[in-house]
Design a protein around this motif. Structure first.
Motif, short mmCIF file in Angstrom:
data_model
loop_
_atom_site.label_atom_id
_atom_site.label_comp_id
_atom_site.label_asym_id
_atom_site.label_seq_id
_atom_site.Cartn_x
_atom_site.Cartn_y
_atom_site.Cartn_z
N ALA A 145 0.82 -1.21 0.00
CA ALA A 145 0.00 0.00 0.00
C ALA A 145 0.86 1.26 0.00
CB ALA A 145 -0.93 -0.01 1.20
N SER A 146 1.97 1.24 0.73
CA SER A 146 2.83 2.42 0.79
C SER A 146 3.52 2.68 -0.54
CB SER A 146 3.88 2.25 1.89
OG SER A 146 4.74 1.15 1.61
N MET A 147 3.71 1.63 -1.34
CA MET A 147 4.33 1.82 -2.66
C MET A 147 3.49 2.71 -3.57
SD MET A 147 7.27 0.31 -2.99
CE MET A 147 8.27 -0.83 -2.04
N LEU A 148 2.20 2.75 -3.33
CA LEU A 148 1.32 3.54 -4.19
C LEU A 148 1.28 5.02 -3.81
CD1 LEU A 148 -1.71 1.08 -4.41
CD2 LEU A 148 0.26 1.26 -5.94
N LEU A 149 1.88 5.38 -2.68
CA LEU A 149 1.79 6.75 -2.20
C LEU A 149 2.32 7.79 -3.19
CD1 LEU A 149 1.04 8.70 0.07
CD2 LEU A 149 3.29 8.28 1.08
N PRO A 150 3.50 7.58 -3.82
CA PRO A 150 3.96 8.62 -4.77
C PRO A 150 3.01 8.82 -5.94
CG PRO A 150 5.74 7.11 -4.19
CD PRO A 150 4.49 6.52 -3.64
N TYR A 151 2.29 7.78 -6.33
CA TYR A 151 1.43 7.87 -7.51
C TYR A 151 0.09 8.51 -7.21
CZ TYR A 151 -0.77 6.39 -11.88
OH TYR A 151 -1.41 6.38 -13.10
N VAL A 152 -0.44 8.24 -6.01
CA VAL A 152 -1.77 8.75 -5.68
C VAL A 152 -1.72 10.11 -5.01
CG1 VAL A 152 -2.68 6.41 -5.46
CG2 VAL A 152 -1.80 7.55 -3.43
N ALA A 153 -0.56 10.51 -4.49
CA ALA A 153 -0.47 11.81 -3.82
C ALA A 153 -0.54 12.93 -4.86
CB ALA A 153 0.84 11.91 -3.04
N PRO A 154 -1.11 14.08 -4.51
CA PRO A 154 -1.17 15.21 -5.45
C PRO A 154 0.23 15.66 -5.85
CG PRO A 154 -2.63 15.57 -3.57
CD PRO A 154 -1.79 14.37 -3.24
N TRP A 168 10.59 8.20 -9.58
CA TRP A 168 10.04 7.88 -8.26
C TRP A 168 8.53 8.04 -8.23
CZ3 TRP A 168 7.58 11.57 -5.14
CH2 TRP A 168 7.22 11.13 -3.87
N ARG A 169 8.02 9.06 -8.87
CA ARG A 169 6.58 9.33 -8.80
C ARG A 169 5.76 8.29 -9.55
NH1 ARG A 169 2.27 12.24 -7.88
NH2 ARG A 169 0.88 12.91 -9.56
N TYR A 170 6.28 7.75 -10.63
CA TYR A 170 5.45 6.88 -11.47
C TYR A 170 5.91 5.43 -11.47
CZ TYR A 170 3.22 11.10 -13.10
OH TYR A 170 2.51 12.28 -13.14
N PHE A 171 6.86 5.05 -10.61
CA PHE A 171 7.20 3.64 -10.55
C PHE A 171 6.06 2.78 -10.00
CE2 PHE A 171 8.13 4.15 -6.05
CZ PHE A 171 7.91 2.88 -5.52
N PRO A 172 5.15 3.29 -9.15
CA PRO A 172 4.03 2.44 -8.73
C PRO A 172 3.14 2.00 -9.89
CG PRO A 172 4.25 4.30 -7.24
CD PRO A 172 5.17 4.56 -8.37
#
Length: 326
Positions: A125-134, A199-203
């Protein structure tokens, strides 16, 4: 000559066949989607193409007709403007680096989290943080962390790595690096925004690759392990052939998305310090010069370059990827 009204009535009242009913039902389902695509996608594209060939300024765009003021000056202005070709090279370097970086990071994360262990769900779940954060929030965090005045990165660098002076990662166009007695310059700001994009889009790549890895039969790896194959051999000869279709798809998707990227770079550097990609130039033409025609011409050039690159990819690599995945 006599007519047969009863026969005509019979033909009109004949019930429709099942195929006719299915065609009408399919048309009823497709029509709303087609209208949405027409209004949201097709019409804006056509309008952009028309504006690219017109002498259109922002103040008089309402007065321009569809068939008036045709010109090629917009393209001459774009091709002749200083920095256009260098920005196109920067765009390609940024796109290739960010695409490769996000896929590599996604693959590493997927391999690390494919086997069950305690706390794996929280890590996933934490791996998705860069992608879902504004994007505004995460870009601000990176700006603060990389600040030469109060950034934590420079603080750690001076404390643990012995940096003499703080480094302005987002405002340094070229930074001299010494390695094994050799001195060379690196585009520091460009590499920083590439790292941010990776980093932002690796999820995005992580989700695709994890789903594919979990679909690989465990018996294949178990049989290879019994035969004495090492971890690297199992990865190269078993997992990678299974992953190639997904990697090819991700390469195309991420290349398209990154090639047209604007907001990440503009929020971090504003297009300065060697990060002036074509998308930022389109925005500058529109906001600083109020030249809608030149901005549309530059956007059209960007789309044509992207189509050519994708055509080359599918021509030279598409068949090879299909053969390896077969």
């Amino acid at each position: 000559m006599s007519t047969n009204p009863s026969g005509a009535t019979e033909r009109r009242s004949r019930p429709r066949t099942s195929s006719s009913r299915e065609n009408r039902a399919g048309l009823a389902f497709v029509t709303p989607t087609f209208l949405v695509v027409l209004v949201v996608v097709i019409l804006p594209i056509l309008w952009t193409v028309l504006l690219a060939f017109q002498n259109a300024k922002l103040v008089d765009i309402q007065e321009n007709g569809l068939l008036g003021n045709w010109t090629l000056d917009n393209f001459r202005q774009v091709f002749g403007s200083p920095g256009f070709w260098s920005s196109l090279g920067t765009t390609l370097l940024y796109t290739v680096g960010a695409t490769a970086g996000s896929i590599v990071l996604g693959l590493i994360a997927a391999l690390a989290l494919r086997k069950p262990f305690k706390g794996r769900g929280i890590l996933r779940a934490s791996m998705l943080l860069p992608y879902v954060a504004p994007v505004v929030a995460v870009s601000f965090v990176w700006e603060v962390a990389l600040s030469p005045q109060y950034g934590i990165v420079n603080e750690w660098g001076s404390r643990f790595l012995g940096w003499d002076d703080p480094i302005a990662f987002l405002s340094t166009r070229s930074y001299e690096v010494s390695l094994l007695g050799a001195h060379f310059d690196i585009p520091l700001a460009l590499l920083t925004v590439i790292a941010f994009e990776s980093w932002r889009y690796f999820p995005f790549a992580f989700l695709f690759m994890l789903a594919r890895l979990q679909a690989v039969p465990a018996s294949l790896e178990e049989a290879a392990e019994v035969d004495g194959a090492t971890i690297s051999q199992r990865f190269r000869h078993i997992l990678m052939p299974q992953m190639m279709p997904v990697i090819a798809l991700l390469s195309v998707l991420r290349f398209i998305m990154t090639f047209n990227k604007f907001d990440d770079i503009y929020l971090l550097t504003g297009g300065g310090s060697g990060t002036d990609v074509v998308a930022v130039r389109v925005y500058d033409f529109l906001t600083s010069r109020f030249d809608v025609g030149a901005a549309s011409a530059q956007a059209l050039i960007l789309a044509v370059v992207l189509m050519v690159l994708l055509g080359l990819y599918f021509t030279f690599f598409g068949k090879k990827v299909q053969e390896e995945s077969a």
